[in-house]
Design an enzyme around this catalytic site. Sequence first.
Site, short mmCIF file in Angstrom:
data_model
loop_
_atom_site.label_atom_id
_atom_site.label_comp_id
_atom_site.label_asym_id
_atom_site.label_seq_id
_atom_site.Cartn_x
_atom_site.Cartn_y
_atom_site.Cartn_z
N LYS A 214 0.87 -1.19 0.00
CA LYS A 214 0.00 0.00 0.00
C LYS A 214 0.90 1.23 0.00
O LYS A 214 1.63 1.47 0.95
CB LYS A 214 -0.91 -0.01 1.22
CG LYS A 214 -1.93 1.14 1.23
CD LYS A 214 -3.00 0.88 2.29
CE LYS A 214 -3.98 2.05 2.36
NZ LYS A 214 -3.86 2.81 3.60
N HIS A 233 -4.84 2.56 14.89
CA HIS A 233 -5.16 1.16 14.62
C HIS A 233 -3.94 0.29 14.94
O HIS A 233 -2.83 0.79 15.08
CB HIS A 233 -5.54 0.96 13.14
CG HIS A 233 -4.39 1.19 12.20
ND1 HIS A 233 -3.90 2.45 11.93
CD2 HIS A 233 -3.60 0.33 11.51
CE1 HIS A 233 -2.87 2.36 11.10
NE2 HIS A 233 -2.66 1.07 10.83
N ASP A 235 -2.01 -3.14 13.18
CA ASP A 235 -2.01 -3.87 11.91
C ASP A 235 -2.49 -5.30 12.14
O ASP A 235 -2.07 -5.96 13.11
CB ASP A 235 -0.60 -3.90 11.31
CG ASP A 235 -0.18 -2.55 10.75
OD1 ASP A 235 -1.02 -1.63 10.71
OD2 ASP A 235 0.99 -2.42 10.34
N HIS A 289 -1.00 2.56 16.43
CA HIS A 289 -0.29 3.66 15.76
C HIS A 289 -1.23 4.43 14.85
O HIS A 289 -2.33 3.97 14.55
CB HIS A 289 0.93 3.13 14.99
CG HIS A 289 0.60 2.07 13.97
ND1 HIS A 289 0.35 0.76 14.32
CD2 HIS A 289 0.51 2.12 12.62
CE1 HIS A 289 0.11 0.05 13.22
NE2 HIS A 289 0.20 0.86 12.18
#
Length: 353
Positions: A214, A233, A235, A289
Site C-alpha cells: 500500500k 489502529h 495492523d 499507531h
Amino acid sequence: MATRVASRVESLASSGIQSIPKEYVRPQEELTNIGDVFEEEKKEGPQVPTIDLKEIDSPDEVVRAKCHETLKKAAQEWGVMHLVNHGIPQDLIDRLKKAGETFFSLPIEEKEKYANDQESGKIQGYGSKLANNASGQLEWEDYFFHLVFPEDKRDLSIWPKKPCDYTEVTSEYARQLRGLATKILGALSLCLGLEEGRLEKEVGGMEELLLQLKINYYPICPQPELALGVEAHTDVSSLTFLLHNMVPGLQLYYEGKWITAKCVPDSILMHIGDTIEILSNGKYKSILHRGLVNKEKVRISWAVFCEPPKEKIILKPLPELVTDAEPALFPPRTFAQHIQHKLFRKTQEGVPN
C-alpha cells in the site's frame, strides 16, 4: 468518473481550500493530542528502537544470539523498530520510491485509470478511504494498493504502466522483502523457544503468506491539527515493513502517550502485527499507531503487509506458549474472522485520548 475524482484528497488539497471539509475533522477527544509533527519529532523521551540486522545470520552463534536478543526485546516492549543493515540494496529502495513518487505525480485523470471499487469488492488499485463508521469520518490520504507476492497470485493488469520500470522494481523489492520476512520470522521463532521455521509455517509459508503493498500518499493539509492521515489502529498482518520519503508522520501509542517516530536514514520500519501477537500469546506486541499530516510537505510511505491466508489457517496462541500460569489470551479465529472482529469492535469502542 467526475464524482470519484472529486473525492480524492489530492484534489481537495490542490483546490486552494483554507479549511478542510467536516468529514475529515477528527472527534474532539482526539484533537487534544494532535500536534505539529515537526515539533513532535524533535521531542526527547522514549524512542522507537533501532535494530542492526548485520549479524542476524552470523555463523558465530554468540554474535547471532545477541542480534536475536535485541530483536526479541524490541518485539516484546515496542512491537515496532527501525531495521538497519537489513540486506536490501539501497539502490533498489531508491528506485522503488522513485517509481511510486512518479506514479503519484501523474495527473489525477491518469491515476483514475487504475481506480479501485471498494463497494464491489475490487480493493486493488488507486483509492481513497471510504467512510466505514457511523460518523462518516475520512482520512487525509490517497493510496495505491495491490498484492505483490507470491508472484503467481499477482494481477499485473492493475499495476501502473507509468513509470515503465514500476513492475520491475516493485517485483524485485517484494522478492527481497520476502526473504527478509523469513529471516525475521525465524529469529522471532527461536526467541520463543520454537523451531526456526515455526512462525513462518503458522502464517502460511512461502506459498500462502501474502505480501500486500500500500503506497500511502498524504497531501499537504491546510489544517493538520484537525486531521489524521491514518486513524489509530493496530495492523492485522503478521509483519508490516514500511518505507517513507523521510517526512515524519508515524506515531506510536507507547506507555500511555503518542510518540513520534524519528526518520532514520537507510532503515526499514517494521511492525509486529496482530497475527504474530496472537500466535505468541501476547509475548510480542502489536502496537497502536496512527499517521499525522502537515501543511509543509507531502508525505509518502510504502507499507508491505505480510498477511496469512484468510480462511486456511486458524490463528490462536501456539500450544507451547500456553500454560496454567499464562493461559491463552486470544480465542481461535481465522484471519478473516479476526478482521471482522476488529471492525465490529471498532464501531463499539473509541480510541485512546
